[in-house]
Design a protein around this motif. Structure first.
Motif, PDB file in Angstrom:
ATOM      1  N   ILE A   1       0.854  -1.188   0.000  1.00  0.00           N
ATOM      2  CA  ILE A   1       0.000   0.000   0.000  1.00  0.00           C
ATOM      3  C   ILE A   1       0.886   1.232   0.000  1.00  0.00           C
ATOM      4  CG2 ILE A   1      -1.796   1.257   1.252  1.00  0.00           C
ATOM      5  CD1 ILE A   1      -2.728  -1.413   2.389  1.00  0.00           C
ATOM      6  N   GLY A   2       0.712   2.088  -1.009  1.00  0.00           N
ATOM      7  CA  GLY A   2       1.606   3.214  -1.212  1.00  0.00           C
ATOM      8  C   GLY A   2       1.389   4.354  -0.239  1.00  0.00           C
ATOM      9  N   ASP A   3       2.293   5.324  -0.316  1.00  0.00           N
ATOM     10  CA  ASP A   3       2.293   6.465   0.599  1.00  0.00           C
ATOM     11  C   ASP A   3       0.956   7.199   0.576  1.00  0.00           C
ATOM     12  OD1 ASP A   3       4.928   5.768   0.928  1.00  0.00           O
ATOM     13  OD2 ASP A   3       5.733   7.505  -0.165  1.00  0.00           O
ATOM     14  N   GLY A   4       0.549   7.657   1.750  1.00  0.00           N
ATOM     15  CA  GLY A   4      -0.585   8.557   1.851  1.00  0.00           C
ATOM     16  C   GLY A   4      -1.951   7.936   1.686  1.00  0.00           C
ATOM     17  N   CYS A   5      -2.046   6.610   1.619  1.00  0.00           N
ATOM     18  CA  CYS A   5      -3.357   5.983   1.457  1.00  0.00           C
ATOM     19  C   CYS A   5      -4.139   6.039   2.766  1.00  0.00           C
ATOM     20  CB  CYS A   5      -3.213   4.532   1.002  1.00  0.00           C
ATOM     21  SG  CYS A   5      -2.702   4.363  -0.730  1.00  0.00           S
ATOM     22  N   GLU A   6      -5.442   6.187   2.630  1.00  0.00           N
ATOM     23  CA  GLU A   6      -6.336   6.240   3.778  1.00  0.00           C
ATOM     24  C   GLU A   6      -7.301   5.066   3.698  1.00  0.00           C
ATOM     25  OE1 GLU A   6      -9.967   9.056   5.464  1.00  0.00           O
ATOM     26  OE2 GLU A   6      -8.484   9.899   4.090  1.00  0.00           O
ATOM     27  N   ILE A   7      -7.273   4.195   4.686  1.00  0.00           N
ATOM     28  CA  ILE A   7      -8.092   2.987   4.689  1.00  0.00           C
ATOM     29  C   ILE A   7      -9.056   3.061   5.860  1.00  0.00           C
ATOM     30  CG2 ILE A   7      -8.065   0.475   4.889  1.00  0.00           C
ATOM     31  CD1 ILE A   7      -5.202   0.630   3.687  1.00  0.00           C
ATOM     32  N   GLY A   8     -10.332   2.994   5.552  1.00  0.00           N
ATOM     33  CA  GLY A   8     -11.352   3.105   6.581  1.00  0.00           C
ATOM     34  C   GLY A   8     -11.575   1.813   7.335  1.00  0.00           C
ATOM     35  N   PRO A   9     -12.658   1.742   8.101  1.00  0.00           N
ATOM     36  CA  PRO A   9     -12.909   0.568   8.939  1.00  0.00           C
ATOM     37  C   PRO A   9     -13.472  -0.616   8.167  1.00  0.00           C
ATOM     38  CG  PRO A   9     -14.685   2.137   9.187  1.00  0.00           C
ATOM     39  CD  PRO A   9     -13.656   2.802   8.310  1.00  0.00           C
ATOM     40  N   HIS A  10     -13.245  -1.799   8.708  1.00  0.00           N
ATOM     41  CA  HIS A  10     -13.883  -3.034   8.235  1.00  0.00           C
ATOM     42  C   HIS A  10     -13.544  -3.347   6.781  1.00  0.00           C
ATOM     43  CE1 HIS A  10     -16.383  -3.588  11.839  1.00  0.00           C
ATOM     44  NE2 HIS A  10     -16.509  -2.265  11.849  1.00  0.00           N
ATOM     45  N   CYS A  11     -12.358  -3.011   6.332  1.00  0.00           N
ATOM     46  CA  CYS A  11     -11.900  -3.382   4.993  1.00  0.00           C
ATOM     47  C   CYS A  11     -11.071  -4.662   5.067  1.00  0.00           C
ATOM     48  CB  CYS A  11     -11.058  -2.267   4.379  1.00  0.00           C
ATOM     49  SG  CYS A  11     -11.936  -0.719   4.098  1.00  0.00           S
ATOM     50  N   SER A  12     -10.944  -5.348   3.937  1.00  0.00           N
ATOM     51  CA  SER A  12     -10.050  -6.503   3.854  1.00  0.00           C
ATOM     52  C   SER A  12      -9.210  -6.398   2.591  1.00  0.00           C
ATOM     53  CB  SER A  12     -10.842  -7.812   3.850  1.00  0.00           C
ATOM     54  OG  SER A  12     -11.673  -7.906   2.714  1.00  0.00           O
TER      55      SER A  12
ATOM     56  N   HIS B   1      -6.408  -8.652   0.404  1.00  0.00           N
ATOM     57  CA  HIS B   1      -5.756  -9.936   0.163  1.00  0.00           C
ATOM     58  C   HIS B   1      -4.684  -9.752  -0.906  1.00  0.00           C
ATOM     59  CE1 HIS B   1      -8.950 -12.366   2.246  1.00  0.00           C
ATOM     60  NE2 HIS B   1      -9.634 -11.256   1.995  1.00  0.00           N
ATOM     61  N   GLY B   2      -3.584 -10.449  -0.782  1.00  0.00           N
ATOM     62  CA  GLY B   2      -2.517 -10.378  -1.760  1.00  0.00           C
ATOM     63  C   GLY B   2      -2.500 -11.579  -2.691  1.00  0.00           C
ATOM     64  N   PRO B   3      -1.707 -11.481  -3.756  1.00  0.00           N
ATOM     65  CA  PRO B   3      -0.863 -10.336  -4.082  1.00  0.00           C
ATOM     66  C   PRO B   3      -1.666  -9.136  -4.613  1.00  0.00           C
ATOM     67  CG  PRO B   3      -0.026 -12.376  -5.089  1.00  0.00           C
ATOM     68  CD  PRO B   3      -1.396 -12.658  -4.596  1.00  0.00           C
ATOM     69  N   THR B   4      -1.486  -8.007  -3.955  1.00  0.00           N
ATOM     70  CA  THR B   4      -2.128  -6.762  -4.353  1.00  0.00           C
ATOM     71  C   THR B   4      -1.127  -5.626  -4.205  1.00  0.00           C
ATOM     72  OG1 THR B   4      -4.393  -7.420  -3.827  1.00  0.00           O
ATOM     73  CG2 THR B   4      -3.908  -5.081  -3.718  1.00  0.00           C
ATOM     74  N   ARG B   5      -1.037  -4.775  -5.247  1.00  0.00           N
ATOM     75  CA  ARG B   5      -0.155  -3.608  -5.208  1.00  0.00           C
ATOM     76  C   ARG B   5      -1.001  -2.359  -5.412  1.00  0.00           C
ATOM     77  NH1 ARG B   5       3.412  -3.820  -9.700  1.00  0.00           N
ATOM     78  NH2 ARG B   5       2.310  -5.597 -10.602  1.00  0.00           N
ATOM     79  N   ILE B   6      -0.885  -1.434  -4.473  1.00  0.00           N
ATOM     80  CA  ILE B   6      -1.702  -0.221  -4.480  1.00  0.00           C
ATOM     81  C   ILE B   6      -0.782   0.990  -4.469  1.00  0.00           C
ATOM     82  CG2 ILE B   6      -3.452   1.089  -3.206  1.00  0.00           C
ATOM     83  CD1 ILE B   6      -4.380  -1.608  -2.017  1.00  0.00           C
ATOM     84  N   GLY B   7      -1.059   1.949  -5.344  1.00  0.00           N
ATOM     85  CA  GLY B   7      -0.242   3.154  -5.432  1.00  0.00           C
ATOM     86  C   GLY B   7      -0.480   4.107  -4.273  1.00  0.00           C
ATOM     87  N   ARG B   8      -0.203   5.362  -4.497  1.00  0.00           N
ATOM     88  CA  ARG B   8      -0.233   6.349  -3.434  1.00  0.00           C
ATOM     89  C   ARG B   8      -1.536   7.137  -3.445  1.00  0.00           C
ATOM     90  NH1 ARG B   8       4.511   9.524  -3.177  1.00  0.00           N
ATOM     91  NH2 ARG B   8       3.285  10.912  -1.843  1.00  0.00           N
ATOM     92  N   ASP B   9      -1.873   7.686  -2.258  1.00  0.00           N
ATOM     93  CA  ASP B   9      -2.970   8.640  -2.085  1.00  0.00           C
ATOM     94  C   ASP B   9      -4.321   8.085  -2.519  1.00  0.00           C
ATOM     95  OD1 ASP B   9      -1.232  10.641  -1.101  1.00  0.00           O
ATOM     96  OD2 ASP B   9      -0.640  11.145  -3.147  1.00  0.00           O
ATOM     97  N   ASN B  10      -4.525   6.802  -2.320  1.00  0.00           N
ATOM     98  CA  ASN B  10      -5.845   6.213  -2.537  1.00  0.00           C
ATOM     99  C   ASN B  10      -6.652   6.269  -1.248  1.00  0.00           C
ATOM    100  OD1 ASN B  10      -5.743   4.901  -5.375  1.00  0.00           O
ATOM    101  ND2 ASN B  10      -3.818   4.280  -4.412  1.00  0.00           N
ATOM    102  N   ARG B  11      -7.973   6.278  -1.391  1.00  0.00           N
ATOM    103  CA  ARG B  11      -8.860   6.327  -0.230  1.00  0.00           C
ATOM    104  C   ARG B  11      -9.883   5.202  -0.318  1.00  0.00           C
ATOM    105  NH1 ARG B  11     -13.605  10.558   1.023  1.00  0.00           N
ATOM    106  NH2 ARG B  11     -13.972  10.068   3.218  1.00  0.00           N
TER     107      ARG B  11
END
Length: 262
Positions: free
Chosen positions: A37-48, A50-60
């Motif tokens: 999970i890249g820089d600056g990402c914001e992840i709220g409650p009750h999320c899941s 699973h990998g392999p997963t690649r996520i860039g920056r500043d996602n919400r």
């Protein structure tokens, strides 16, 4: 894991996950191994996640999102596949994003600057471009390709292996069971059909009147004139000599496996 990541005490993060600078993780979220999970990402409650997963920056991810789960495909046999997400996307409540399949290329990919609203589903092996808006309950079946600047309204979706071209617009409840050409508006009420070009969207994105006029002419050639596809294509080839937008439309027609939604 970055020292600046902020993780709620009730969240569970696998030691093999990699979190960038300034990532925040909400309550009761679970992040598994091989998740980046890249820089600056914001992840709220009750999320899941699973990998392999690649996520860039500043996602919400607002909350209750299910990211990187196994593909919903009976042929999937546990092979290593991925989900890849770009930068600055917004994923609202209960969005589901599945990894790819070995037989479908192995990757589900989402680009940059997209908004995926509540209950959107992106199935295995889909490719989504940039600057798209998927309204509530948008559903993409497996192997769907979506271009840039596409808007899909609520409760609309696409059948397996369909393509949706750049700047297309699907109205509320539209179901695409064929390829949707660039710049085209698809009407709602079950199986959608072309209803003109997305002229308002093109104006908002800075298309000149001359460009829009050329696209309208191409639309009439393809959908209104009653020509067989081969003959319409010949006329479009002539029009494309003076318009890069018509060239884009023509290349789209030549590049698909499924019939056009016509």
């Amino acid at each position: 894991m970055s020292d600046t990541a902020r993780i709620h005490p009730t969240a569970v993060v696998d030691p093999a996950a990699r979190l960038g600078e300034g990532v925040s993780v909400g309550a009761f979220t679970w992040i598994g191994a091989e998740v980046e999970i890249g820089d600056g990402c914001e992840i709220g409650p009750h999320c899941s996640f699973h990998g392999p997963t690649r996520i860039g920056r500043d996602n919400r991810f607002v909350g209750h999102a299910a990211v990187g789960g196994e593909p919903q495909d009976k042929k999937f046999a546990g092979e290593r596949t991925e989900l890849v997400i770009g930068d600055r996307n917004v994923f609202r409540e209960f969005v589901t994003l599945n990894r790819g399949t070995g037989g479908g290329g192995g990757i589900t990919r989402i680009g940059d600057d997209n908004w995926l609203l509540a209950y959107t589903h992106v199935a295995h092996d889909c490719i989504v471009g940039n600057h798209c808006i998927f309204s509530n309950n948008t559903t993409l079946a497996g192997h769907v390709t979506v271009g840039d600047w596409v808007i899909i309204s609520g409760f609309a979706g696409a059948h397996q292996f369909c393509r949706i071209g750049d700047h297309a617009f699907l109205a509320m409840g539209a179901l695409a069971n064929g390829d949707v050409t660039p710049f085209t508006m698809i009407g709602g009420n079950s199986l959608g059909r072309p209803r003109g070009i997305n002229s308002e969207g093109l104006k908002r994105r800075g298309f000149s009147p001359e460009r829009i006029a050329a696209i309208k002419r191409a639309y009439r050639t393809l959908f209104v004139a009653g020509l067989p596809l081969a003959e319409a294509r010949e006329q479009l080839a002539q029009q494309a000599q003076d318009s890069e937008d018509v060239r884009l439309l023509l290349d789209f027609i030549d590049g698909g496996e499924r019939p056009l939604l016509r």
